[in-house]
Design an enzyme around this catalytic site. Structure first.
Site, PDB file in Angstrom:
ATOM      1  N   GLU A  69      -7.460  -0.570 -16.675  1.00 22.51           N
ATOM      2  CA  GLU A  69      -6.710  -1.826 -16.594  1.00 22.51           C
ATOM      3  C   GLU A  69      -7.398  -2.928 -17.379  1.00 22.51           C
ATOM      4  O   GLU A  69      -6.774  -3.671 -18.114  1.00 22.51           O
ATOM      5  CB  GLU A  69      -6.529  -2.239 -15.135  1.00 22.51           C
ATOM      6  CG  GLU A  69      -5.683  -3.491 -14.975  1.00 22.51           C
ATOM      7  CD  GLU A  69      -5.382  -3.817 -13.518  1.00 22.51           C
ATOM      8  OE1 GLU A  69      -4.962  -4.961 -13.255  1.00 22.51           O
ATOM      9  OE2 GLU A  69      -5.555  -2.940 -12.654  1.00 22.51           O
TER      10      GLU A  69
ATOM     11  N   ARG B 234      -6.998  -8.415  -1.792  1.00 20.37           N
ATOM     12  CA  ARG B 234      -6.211  -7.331  -1.196  1.00 20.37           C
ATOM     13  C   ARG B 234      -6.944  -6.717   0.000  1.00 20.37           C
ATOM     14  O   ARG B 234      -6.311  -6.330   0.982  1.00 20.37           O
ATOM     15  CB  ARG B 234      -5.880  -6.256  -2.238  1.00 20.37           C
ATOM     16  CG  ARG B 234      -4.968  -5.161  -1.712  1.00 20.37           C
ATOM     17  CD  ARG B 234      -4.441  -4.265  -2.813  1.00 20.37           C
ATOM     18  NE  ARG B 234      -3.354  -4.860  -3.569  1.00 20.37           N
ATOM     19  CZ  ARG B 234      -2.059  -4.780  -3.228  1.00 20.37           C
ATOM     20  NH1 ARG B 234      -1.717  -4.152  -2.126  1.00 20.37           N
ATOM     21  NH2 ARG B 234      -1.143  -5.329  -3.978  1.00 20.37           N
TER      22      ARG B 234
ATOM     23  N   GLU C 296      -0.394   3.991  -4.910  1.00 21.47           N
ATOM     24  CA  GLU C 296      -1.598   3.689  -4.137  1.00 21.47           C
ATOM     25  C   GLU C 296      -1.485   3.945  -2.631  1.00 21.47           C
ATOM     26  O   GLU C 296      -2.475   4.331  -2.004  1.00 21.47           O
ATOM     27  CB  GLU C 296      -1.993   2.224  -4.364  1.00 21.47           C
ATOM     28  CG  GLU C 296      -2.443   1.941  -5.779  1.00 21.47           C
ATOM     29  CD  GLU C 296      -2.602   0.450  -6.042  1.00 21.47           C
ATOM     30  OE1 GLU C 296      -3.749   0.006  -6.194  1.00 21.47           O
ATOM     31  OE2 GLU C 296      -1.586  -0.263  -6.072  1.00 21.47           O
TER      32      GLU C 296
END
Length: 1334
Positions: free
Chosen positions: A807, A885, A1266
């Site tokens: 990423e 998160r 995920e």
């Protein structure tokens, strides 16, 4: 005697001649660079992943038979191919000319996701079938012991190839023999509208051996075997003698020469340890070294005989001779089950295992315990025999065999009736792993008695050499084989095998305990055999429950079911949505035709780049000297920060990284410079001799060090809800605790790769990159080059895996290549070797949680206070978002009325940690599930009960005040309990544990709730370009990248549904910044949602444009309407766009919706552990997952299984080992173990929740990438359940902390008993640890 030779071999049926091959060139390099056969992949360079597997074939002139065997092309020396036939994946089939059945079945059974590992797996299966056209399932699964896959979870591969086995009936899933056990609606039948078939095996191509490539007639001769060869390369000369006399003369002339048979050790030394051997000798064609003979004393094997042939020979001997005679052989064969993979055993020889003198050799302890006799020879000294005993190894990698001597043969002896022999090995992963400790133990008893006449105990992994416990061997003589011997031997072994804390390899207490555990297993096994033969001689009081210590590990073939909701019978046949459509690139991937970055054909004048990285964790750079490096052959230039025309700074968020370190290095592996040369070999050689002078500074490596020294990034986010002070006051109980969760290497099979191509005008550059983030790559490169972004185009065809690791971190390797290409004006390519990638690219964040939780006497949570820390590394990267998160997921699946969770980002001197599947969510949930278990332990109630009492209900709000809409967690929970038969199995496990002291089972059921969206609001957008051509074909480009997750396949299904045309009319070529701009990274599991909606938007607009022509010609076809629109000058291309509505969150106010919706799932796993070694196996896993309305059930189930398996690695196997000064020990598959084929649960059942809808995503689907990963924690907590039973047996009822991963060491040392008590842990500050907990 030796003169320059010509190398002759065949590849895919075609003769290849090479006049002067370089001895350092591998077969893989030659196939890819010279023959342009790029189907065979480079995954690791050390024979540990199987991506490079090919089939080698040889004609045996004596038996007049062909021998086919799989081998690792990355290790196989090109010079060793003389007279052999090589078959690569391209040689057995292609999409254009027809796939081979092996290729077809792995593709159609959904066994290929990213596809990088697929050609190697195909060739392992193909080789098996060439040797055994109808194998058993056990033989089939065994064939893949040397292959790895990071995407699939292995189940679909095994299911597809199961159709080749004896046990499989050609009626397919309709046959009872092919149906696995899965609870359906209670009577064994599936409910109406539910399917368990993901492929139709009845449509597979039949196997037809007549269609296999023929063995070249030109090789049906022994002339190539009779030739003495010599090849001279750039640095090395290779000799292949054909007589023993020639060999001895060569060794006399070149005493330092390395003898190479399989190259499985030397190849790794050259590649990874920078060794250079001027002379190599291949003793592979010498009669005496290939001979196998038998006499009354045993079997003698020539030193060049391969391990595979030895295994086959010993298996025959075991059936031929009496049981007691072959006890040593049985131990060797058992050890071979866990010795590397077939690719290694097929080429590695028995001599290599002995002569490399590895302290963790699997065979040397067995040979020493058996007193194996070696025959060695030299030119001047003649022949002599040596017994492998305590005097054989002189030191690390040194033996009594002199430098001029050659090992000729090894004699394995028969045993006597009163002689007993066993071998033991414990590794991090059972299959294809190096030993932590191994042992060979032999005892000779007096005739017809239990009195010890003599004993030989040899251990590996306990010293710089394999060692014998000489004091214990002496002291035990004359003792009876009775129970009091055990603890005496334990004391003697402890004295014989001292291992100070901090010794190389670490885990010293565990290793010492293993030695005792192995002996205890041996004691019990021999006791049972004596009792069977001489019952009157046995006085043991060992209870029957202890017999479980002697059970040999057995694994039945994997069983599995996959259950999903079928599409409506009224759905048009051409509408592919909701059907288990095969991954669109699967066939190309299975045939090796799919193109990855390093498969792109070489450009004219292309150069290769190799990085120069820091060897210090924290230091000032005083000087860099590249003068010697640039003089080496092929070297073009050295590139550093001085060559950057634009900015040297970049960063995922903060811009706090340098492309090239200028004044200071902040971690080992940080890029300082790069060498550009004509080939990878030349560039890497030059990079390794760049001289850098440092002034070392004190590094901070671990979270605990960062806390102690106050080393943090600026981050203040926390989430508070309710009143924790009041909640704790209301609690009946309050507990405090802490837990660590380790990091995880991404281990995508394709490492970071880039090809930068200057266009020659206007500063334009084209980048072909293995990245999840083309737009960010484009912008960073533009800034580095000092040009506008419109001059840079970044293209992504596919990636060989990503998982978040590409990423942002791919940019660190792309920008230097672009800088070099711009400076030199030529294309520049770079693909990292596996060790380079692991050292420099970062991992999943290690986490540490400290908590204080209050609860009632019934187990209802009243309050939680939690501080969460992650190890961010040397730059911020995405660590803040990862922590966000984690904080959002510290409620896991539970309603916590009063809560305060705070995050802290630790600034350390390790490579910057980054995104990884789950992105902090699994770490947050793991901390929570840990204290859930502590609540249960405190109250003495099942953890399942605590989970149920606190589980969210529909309409309740999370701790961040988002309402739970369509909350299906309890539906998943109830269905999983039912499908897994939880209650009956819980009872069975309790009975099993009561009857077994040293084997224990555990079971756990775990829910997951995972929020879907980027937590950064601006990223929740996507674009798509949809083009309809005049012939009616449709081309789509969207912002997402394909990394194996099936995104392009799903997007075509979405477009086909929207446009109402067959998927065959639609194509996606690549992702490119010049077609869809300003894209978000393919991450956060949201790519199908975002890009799917953008594609749907574009297709709806196009359909509206076509509507007048459809109405004007309702009986026409798609092509008619497109044709009419074109001639009416109607635009047939459109950009679609989508942004997720009604989301956004404010940390300060704790308000808003950070997520678009939630995915839910539940897993139940059952585990069996070996309390004496820490070994474990997953007996069964059942998963129920809420995916909404599945766009593609085959892809979704594949993501569930792959995510679960990756999570299993995180929770149980994959331990990073970093020294206190920041040196990474785990830098390849040799010492970093991801799950293998043998780690698939014995029974693996996946069910998609029926009747779930989701009006917040495209066609009511849900994200899947995920959410399933955390379900693997069910294995972790089942293991903890099993450990608890062992501890209770030992009188320990208190709660205990278990960190992740639950490695064999942690499992064993948590099972407290009389053996672990002998080795208490050393005080932390009393020694320097070999590796640290990050």
């Amino acid at each position: 005697m030796f003169s320059a030779s010509k190398l002759v071999f065949y590849v895919n049926g075609r003769e290849v001649e090479e006049n002067q091959p370089d001895p350092e060139t591998t077969l893989l390099q030659y196939l890819r660079l010279k023959l342009k056969l790029t189907g065979t992949k480079l995954g690791c360079g050390e024979g540990g992943c199987g991506a490079c597997t090919v089939m080698l074939s040889k004609y045996d002139i004596v038996s007049k038979t062909l021998r086919h065997f799989s081998a690792n092309a990355c290790l196989a020396p090109l010079c060793a191919m003389h007279g052999l036939a090589v078959t690569t994946v391209e040689g057995i089939g292609s999409v254009k000319n027809g796939l081979h059945p092996v290729q077809e079945r792995i593709a159609k059974s959904h066994g290929s996701q990213c596809g990088f590992c697929t050609p190697g797996i195909v060739m392992s299966m193909y080789t098996l079938l060439r040797n055994n056209p109808l194998p058993t399932q056990v033989e089939m699964q065994s064939a893949f012991e040397g292959n790895l896959c990071r995407c699939t979870g292995y189940r679909p591969i095994l299911d597809g190839f199961r159709t080749f086995t004896k046990e499989y009936c050609q009626m397919g899933e309709k046959c009872c023999r092919n149906t696995n056990s899965m609870q359906c609606n209670g009577n064994g039948n599936l409910e109406e509208g539910i399917s368990s078939e993901l492929f139709d095996s009845s449509k597979f191509l039949p196997t037809d051996s007549t269609q296999d490539p023929i063995f070249p007639p030109g090789l049906r001769t022994d002339k190539y075997d009779q030739q003495s060869l010599t090849f001279t390369g750039e640095r090395t000369t290779w000799y292949r003698p054909t007589t023993l006399q020639e060999l001895l003369e060569l060794k006399h002339s070149y005493p330092d020469a390395r003898l190479v048979i399989g190259n499985t050790e030397v190849g790794v030394e050259i590649k990874l340890k920078n060794m250079c051997y001027k002379t190599m000798i291949a003793p592979t064609h010498i009669e005496e070294l290939n001979k196998i003979s038998k006499d009354s004393d045993g079997y003698t094997f020539g030193a060049s005989v391969s391990l595979a042939v030895i295994e086959e020979t010993l298996q025959g001997a075991i059936t031929e001779h009496q049981e007691y005679q072959t006890r040593m052989f049985q131990a060797v064969v058992e050890m071979f089950r866990w010795f590397a993979g077939h690719q290694i055993r097929n080429v590695a020889a028995i001599a290599g295992n002995i002569m490399t003198a590895s302290p963790i050799s699997d065979l040397n302890p067995l040979f020493m315990a058996a007193g194996v006799v070696l025959t060695v020879a030299s030119k001047d000294g003649g022949t002599r025999q040596i017994v492998m005993d305590e005097n054989f190894f002189l030191g690390y990698r040194k033996t009594v065999i002199t430098s001029q001597e050659v090992l000729v043969s090894v004699k394995l002896p028969f045993m006597q009736q009163n002689e007993y022999f066993f071998g033991y090995k414990q590794a991090n992963r059972r299959e294809d792993d190096i030993a932590i400790v191994n042992a060979g133990i032999q005892v000779m008893l007096e005739a017809n008695s239990n009195i010890i006449k003599g004993m030989r105990l040899a251990f590996g992994g306990m010293a710089p050499t394999t060692v014998m416990a000489t004091k214990a061997m002496k002291n035990c003589k004359g003792r009876k084989w009775e129970d009091d011997l055990v603890m005496d031997m334990a004391e003697w072994l402890a004295d014989d095998l001292p291992l100070p804390p901090g010794s190389p390899g670490g885990v010293t207490e565990y290793r010492r305990t293993l030695c005792i555990s192995f002996f205890y297993k041996f004691y019990l096994a021999v006791l049972l055999q004596i009792k069977q033969r001489l019952p009157e001689a046995v006085q043991s009081k060992v209870p029957s429950s202890h017999r479980s210590a002697t059970f040999i590990f057995q694994r039945d073939p994997t069983k599995s079911t996959q259950v999903y909701e079928e599409v409506s019978p009224n759905q048009p046949e051409q509408d592919p949505l909701g059907r288990p459509m095969t991954h669109l690139s699967a066939a190309k991937q299975a045939s090796g035709e799919a193109i990855y970055i390093d498969d792109i054909p070489l450009y004219e004048n292309e150069k290769y780049l190799a990085f120069v990285t820091s060897q210090k964790a924290h230091a000032k750079i005083l000087s860099i000297d590249s003068s010697e490096a640039v003089k080496l052959p092929g070297v073009v230039d050295f590139i550093s920060y001085k060559d950057i025309p634009g900015h040297n700074k970049w960063g995922g968020v903060a811009g706090d990284e340098e492309i090239f370190a200028s004044e200071k290095v902040l971690c080992m592996g940080q890029i300082i410079g790069a060498v550009v040369a004509d080939t990878q070999v030349h560039a890497q050689r030059a990079a390794k001799i760049i001289k850098i002078e440092y002034e070392e500074l004190e590094p901070i490596i671990t979270i605990k060090e960062a806390i102690d020294k106050g080393s943090f990034y600026r981050y203040s986010n926390s989430i508070s809800n309710g009143d924790t002070v009041k909640g704790l006051e209301l609690a009946d109980h309050v507990v405090e605790g802490e837990v660590n969760m380790g990091g995880q290497e991404h281990f995508y099979l394709e490492t970071h790769a880039v090809l930068a191509v200057p266009k020659g005008e206007d500063d334009e550059m084209e980048l072909f990159v293995s990245t999840q983030n083309p737009t960010e790559t484009q912008h960073v490169v533009a800034e580095a080059l000092g040009v506008l972004a419109n001059k840079i185009v970044c293209k992504v065809k596919r990636m060989g895996g990503g998982f978040g690791g590409k990423e942002t971190r791919s940019i660190a390797f792309t920008a230097p290549a672009a800088i070099a290409a711009a400076k030199l004006g030529c294309p520049v390519r770079c693909m990292l070797d596996r060790d380079e990638d692991m050292v420099s690219s970062g991992t999943r964040h290690p986490f540490y949680g400290k908590y204080k939780v209050g609860f009632t006497k019934e187990g209802k949570i009243t309050a939680l206070e939690c501080d969460v820390y992650n190890n961010a590394g040397h730059s911020l990267d995405l660590s803040a978002a990862v922590m966000d998160r984690a904080l959002f997921h510290t409620d896991a699946s539970y309603n916590i009325p009063n809560i305060r969770v705070s995050g802290h980002l630790c600034k350390t001197n390790i490579p910057s940690n980054t995104a990884f599947r789950g992105f902090g969510g699994p770490q947050g949930m793991f901390i929570t599930e840990t204290w859930i278990e502590q609540i249960a332990s405190t109250l003495g109630i099942p953890a399942k009960q605590v989970r149920e009492i606190n589980m969210y209900n529909e309409g309740e709000t999370t701790h961040f005040n988002q309402p739970l809409v369509q909350c299906n967690i309890k539906r998943c929970w109830t269905e999983c309990l039912e499908r897994s038969d939880y209650y009956n199995r819980r009872k069975d496990i309790d009975i099993f544990n009561s009857e077994n002291r040293w084997k224990k089972r555990g079971i756990s059921i775990i829910p997951t709730k995972f929020g879907i969206s980027y937590t950064a609001l601006f990223l929740n957008q996507a674009g798509a370009l949809v083009i309809i051509y005049m012939d009616g074909s449709v081309l789509i480009t969207h912002g997402g990248t394909e990394m194996g997750q099936g995104l392009h396949t799903k997007m075509i299904q979405v477009a086909a549904r929207t446009l109402k045309i067959p998927a065959s009319k639609i194509h996606i070529s690549e992702t490119s910044t010049n077609t869809v701009p300003n894209t978000s990274a393919t991450a956060a599991s949201a790519s199908s949602d975002l890009n799917g909606m953008a594609i749907q938007n574009a297709c709806q607009i196009l359909l509206e444009r076509l509507e007048p022509y459809i109405n004007a010609n309702p009986k026409g076809c798609w092509e008619d309407w497109v044709h009419a629109a074109y001639f009416d000058r109607t635009s047939l291309s459109i950009t679609g766009f989508y942004k997720t509505p009604n989301i956004g969150y404010n940390f300060e106010k704790n308000s808003g919706n950070p997520f678009n919706y939630f995915s839910f799932g539940v897993a139940c796993s059952e585990v069996e552990i070996d309390c004496l070694t820490g070994d474990h196996k997953v007996l069964r896993t059942d998963i129920v997952m809420d995916v909404g309305v599945s766009l593609n059930p085959a892809i979704d189930i594949g993501q569930i299984e792959g995510g679960f398996t990756q999570g299993y690695g995180l929770m149980m196997l994959e331990q990073q080992k970093v020294s206190p000064n920041g040196f990474l020990f785990t830098r390849g598959p040799g010492n970093y173990k991801i799950p293998g084929f043998g780690d698939v649960p014995g029974e693996f059942n996946v069910s998609l929740l029926k009747g779930s809808v989701n009006n917040r995503a495209v066609y009511s689907s849900k994200a899947i990438g995920e959410p399933p990963l955390f379900l693997a924690s069910s294995v972790f907590f089942a293991t903890k359940d099993a450990i608890t039973s062992a501890r209770v047996d030992a009188g320990h009822n208190e709660y205990f902390q278990l960190n992740s991963p639950a490695t064999s060491e942690r499992i064993r040392m948590a099972c407290l008993d009389q053996f672990t008590n002998m080795f208490p842990a050393a005080l932390k500050d009393s020694y320097k640890p070999w590796f640290v907990e990050l």
